[in-house]
Enzyme design. Structure first.
Site, PDB file in Angstrom:
ATOM      1  N   HIS A  97      11.061 -37.032 -19.487  1.00 21.73           N
ATOM      2  CA  HIS A  97      12.013 -35.910 -19.484  1.00 21.73           C
ATOM      3  C   HIS A  97      12.072 -35.277 -18.093  1.00 21.73           C
ATOM      4  CE1 HIS A  97      13.981 -32.112 -20.293  1.00 21.73           C
ATOM      5  NE2 HIS A  97      14.489 -32.707 -21.349  1.00 21.73           N
ATOM      6  N   GLU A 173      20.077 -38.118 -19.352  1.00 18.03           N
ATOM      7  CA  GLU A 173      20.240 -36.670 -19.212  1.00 18.03           C
ATOM      8  C   GLU A 173      20.409 -36.324 -17.736  1.00 18.03           C
ATOM      9  OE1 GLU A 173      18.476 -34.334 -22.718  1.00 18.03           O
ATOM     10  OE2 GLU A 173      16.825 -34.744 -21.374  1.00 18.03           O
ATOM     11  N   GLY A 179      20.577 -27.425 -19.535  1.00 20.51           N
ATOM     12  CA  GLY A 179      20.390 -25.976 -19.597  1.00 20.51           C
ATOM     13  C   GLY A 179      21.338 -25.194 -18.704  1.00 20.51           C
TER      14      GLY A 179
END
Ligand code: 13P
Length: 254
Positions: A97, A173, A179
């Site tokens: 991530h 991503e 975000g």
């Protein structure tokens, strides 16, 4: 391919809060998930057992760990092992991530070790890849995705490669979309997913077609449907909008 809609709760929710959200998901999904999709909740360590208990017996809803150290046990202060996560009820593990890479300094080499270890221990692993804005603007999308995918997958032995289908997913991503409220546009997602599929084919041959590629980054109920219908988009990885059961359920059914 079965679409996977995954929630990444990041560092949110105490146990009572997690129990509440998980109970709402379990109630809504007790007769199955929309369109036969698979839902996965990547919960904080302290919430995993609570969530696993709340969703036990709900078909199509699995629980995962957001992080781990690739050893069974040992003197690794502050770390948690896949064996401990399994004991708590996790079946999935997240690796690579962008917050692990960029906030905590995880290298491609560590991401590769974790990915191989998680698979070897019988978990389903979701490997995240994605470029920064600077890398995208410098025209380095393919190079960055290639490096992240090759470093994690090329070291896998033949028997591990043979078990990837059904046990492994990629999440694309873009770091600049996480975000930020700035979701990647359809053309950007199509392009990045096609590039990802192509690199997977170079590394893995025909298996590449069987591996789900999820999109993540500012997915919301109002953009999820358009994203999940794009070519080569086999699911979504959702941060902020996964924290409330209602919005996650809307995305799951989008
Ligand atoms: P947001 O959906 O909050 O942008 O987070 C995306 C993400 O990092 C999921 O892993």
């Amino acid at each position: 391919m079965q679409k996977i809609i995954a929630a990444n709760w990041k560092m949110f929710k105490t146990r009572p809060q997690a129990a509440q959200t998980a109970a709402e998901l379990a109630l809504a999904l007790r007769t199955g998930t929309p369109k036969g999709r698979l839902a996965v909740v990547f919960a904080p360590f302290t919430d995993i057992a609570v969530v696993a208990d709340a969703v036990a017996g709900v078909d199509g809803l699995a629980v995962g760990g957001q992080n781990f150290y690739p050893e069974d046990q040992g003197a690794f202060t502050g770390e948690i092992s896949p064996a401990m996560l399994r004991d708590a009820g996790a079946q999935w593990l997240l690796t690579g991530h962008s917050e692990r890479r960029h906030v905590f300094g995880e290298t491609d080499a560590l991401v590769a070790r974790k990915t191989a270890y998680g698979l070897e221990k019988g978990f389903k692993v979701m490997l995240c890849v994605g470029e920064t804005l600077e890398e995208r603007e410098a025209g380095r999308l393919g190079e960055v995705l290639g490096r992240q995918l090759r470093s994690a997958l090329e070291p896998l032995a033949a028997d591990a490669r043979a078990q990837l289908a059904g046990n492994f997913a990629i999440a694309y991503e873009p770091v600049w979309a996480i975000g930020t409220g700035r979701v990647a546009g359809p053309a950007e997602v199509l392009d990045a997913h096609a590039v990802t599929r192509g690199i997977l084919a170079e590394i893995l041959g025909a298996t590449a077609r069987e591996l789900p590629i999820l999109y993540g980054g500012s997915v919301k109920p109002d953009n999820a449907g358009a994203l999940v219908d794009l070519d080569n988009v086999d699911g979504l990885l959702v941060g902020g909008a996964s924290l409330e059961a209602k919005s996650f359920l809307q995305i799951l059914g989008a």
